[in-house]
Write a protein that holds these residues in place. Structure first.
Motif, PDB file in Angstrom:
ATOM      1  N   THR A 108     -10.496  -9.615  -6.598  1.00 30.74           N
ATOM      2  CA  THR A 108      -8.984 -10.370  -6.468  1.00 30.74           C
ATOM      3  C   THR A 108      -8.188 -10.896  -7.590  1.00 30.74           C
ATOM      4  OG1 THR A 108     -10.100 -10.873  -4.298  1.00 30.74           O
ATOM      5  CG2 THR A 108      -7.964 -11.943  -5.003  1.00 30.74           C
ATOM      6  N   TYR A 111      -6.965  -7.366  -9.155  1.00 26.42           N
ATOM      7  CA  TYR A 111      -5.790  -6.700  -8.544  1.00 26.42           C
ATOM      8  C   TYR A 111      -4.765  -7.764  -8.454  1.00 26.42           C
ATOM      9  CZ  TYR A 111      -2.875  -4.976  -4.582  1.00 26.42           C
ATOM     10  OH  TYR A 111      -1.829  -4.485  -3.811  1.00 26.42           O
ATOM     11  N   ALA A 112      -4.834  -8.901  -8.680  1.00 32.76           N
ATOM     12  CA  ALA A 112      -3.586  -9.815  -9.022  1.00 32.76           C
ATOM     13  C   ALA A 112      -2.918  -9.404 -10.329  1.00 32.76           C
ATOM     14  CB  ALA A 112      -3.797 -11.145  -8.634  1.00 32.76           C
ATOM     15  N   VAL A 115      -1.142  -5.989 -10.223  1.00 29.76           N
ATOM     16  CA  VAL A 115       0.187  -6.164  -9.606  1.00 29.76           C
ATOM     17  C   VAL A 115       1.328  -6.850 -10.663  1.00 29.76           C
ATOM     18  CG1 VAL A 115       1.728  -7.130  -7.963  1.00 29.76           C
ATOM     19  CG2 VAL A 115      -0.521  -5.936  -7.382  1.00 29.76           C
ATOM     20  N   VAL A 129       2.246  -1.785  -1.913  1.00 28.16           N
ATOM     21  CA  VAL A 129       2.406  -2.418  -0.758  1.00 28.16           C
ATOM     22  C   VAL A 129       0.581  -2.814  -0.474  1.00 28.16           C
ATOM     23  CG1 VAL A 129       2.484  -2.272   1.907  1.00 28.16           C
ATOM     24  CG2 VAL A 129       4.335  -1.174   0.331  1.00 28.16           C
ATOM     25  N   PRO A 130       0.539  -3.974  -0.316  1.00 28.36           N
ATOM     26  CA  PRO A 130      -0.915  -4.470   0.166  1.00 28.36           C
ATOM     27  C   PRO A 130      -1.449  -3.790   1.332  1.00 28.36           C
ATOM     28  CG  PRO A 130       0.444  -6.255  -0.414  1.00 28.36           C
ATOM     29  CD  PRO A 130       1.355  -5.060   0.003  1.00 28.36           C
ATOM     30  N   VAL A 131      -3.039  -3.289   1.209  1.00 29.96           N
ATOM     31  CA  VAL A 131      -3.629  -2.543   2.129  1.00 29.96           C
ATOM     32  C   VAL A 131      -4.972  -3.416   2.689  1.00 29.96           C
ATOM     33  CG1 VAL A 131      -4.827  -0.643   2.976  1.00 29.96           C
ATOM     34  CG2 VAL A 131      -2.868  -0.188   1.613  1.00 29.96           C
ATOM     35  N   GLU A 132      -4.817  -3.656   3.951  1.00 29.83           N
ATOM     36  CA  GLU A 132      -5.952  -4.317   4.542  1.00 29.83           C
ATOM     37  C   GLU A 132      -7.142  -3.533   4.743  1.00 29.83           C
ATOM     38  OE1 GLU A 132      -6.204  -7.642   4.446  1.00 29.83           O
ATOM     39  OE2 GLU A 132      -4.286  -7.868   3.276  1.00 29.83           O
ATOM     40  N   PRO A 137      -9.543  -5.708  -2.686  1.00 27.65           N
ATOM     41  CA  PRO A 137      -8.153  -5.632  -2.636  1.00 27.65           C
ATOM     42  C   PRO A 137      -7.395  -4.256  -3.006  1.00 27.65           C
ATOM     43  CG  PRO A 137      -9.118  -7.267  -3.862  1.00 27.65           C
ATOM     44  CD  PRO A 137     -10.158  -6.425  -3.511  1.00 27.65           C
ATOM     45  N   GLY A 139      -3.936  -1.555  -2.487  1.00 24.44           N
ATOM     46  CA  GLY A 139      -2.154  -1.499  -2.400  1.00 24.44           C
ATOM     47  C   GLY A 139      -1.952  -0.013  -2.562  1.00 24.44           C
ATOM     48  N   TRP A 140      -1.015   0.470  -1.862  1.00 22.27           N
ATOM     49  CA  TRP A 140      -0.390   1.606  -1.641  1.00 22.27           C
ATOM     50  C   TRP A 140       0.916   2.090  -2.254  1.00 22.27           C
ATOM     51  CZ3 TRP A 140      -1.290   6.527  -0.338  1.00 22.27           C
ATOM     52  CH2 TRP A 140      -0.525   7.239   0.442  1.00 22.27           C
TER      53      TRP A 140
END
Length: 186
Positions: A108, A111-112, A115, A129-132, A137, A139-140
């Motif tokens: 996590t 990932y932060a 970004v 864009v965050p992806v769940e 974690p 992103g797309w």
């Protein structure tokens, strides 16, 4: 610089595009100070994580044999794999995977940091864009067709390019699930 050892290789346009997108994602990501977990992240073979059968099953198109490359050593390694169908009559498809240790103990936090680095270097337009719903974690980036996922001590970047039909993010998530399940457990 790590990439100075790359040698030009004859590849199809789709392969070059996917490799360029993967390399761009790699260069945009941070190489922070290596944490204890990342230092022990064993190198992996991207082509063993993403198989020809995976690509064909998810995308429904036949692809050629993998084009793989490993760079670096110790805590600073990268493994890449690309598949394309340049030698078929089907719509063009190129799918690539890049795997590297992210250098931070917590995915996590990694990932932060990724970004933040994208935002700092390229602005808000480059922030995925965050992806769940994935193993970590994620992103797309719809513009590049790139899905980045942080799983344990690994950062995986999946890229798909071409004129294939279907939802690129949905396909990327399917591939990410397959790849994540094959990563060594910390």
């Amino acid at each position: 610089m790590l990439l100075s050892h790359c040698e030009p290789r004859s590849t199809s346009t789709g392969s070059r595009l996917a490799i360029l997108l993967l390399l761009a994602g790699m260069l945009c990501g941070p190489w922070p100070a290596v944490g204890a977990e990342a230092a022990g992240a064993p190198p992996v073979d991207a082509c063993a994580l993403l198989t020809k059968a995976d690509v064909e099953a998810v995308y429904g198109l036949v692809v050629g044999e993998p084009n793989g490359k490993e760079l670096g050593s110790g805590p600073f390694w990268v493994s890449m794999c690309n598949y394309d169908n340049a030698h078929t009559d089907a719509p063009m498809l190129s799918v690539g995977l890049l795997v590297k240790p992210h250098g931070v103990v917590d995915p996590t936090q990694a990932y932060a940091a990724y970004v933040d680095e994208l935002r700092r270097e390229l602005g808000d337009v480059a922030v995925p864009v965050p992806v769940e719903g994935l193993a970590g974690p994620a992103g797309w980036d719809a513009d590049t067709g790139q899905l980045t996922v942080f799983v344990g001590p690994y950062q995986i970047i999946l890229t798909a390019a071409g004129r294939f039909s279907g939802d690129r993010l949905s396909f990327g998530k399917q591939i990410a699930e397959r790849v994540s399940g094959r990563l060594p457990k910390p």
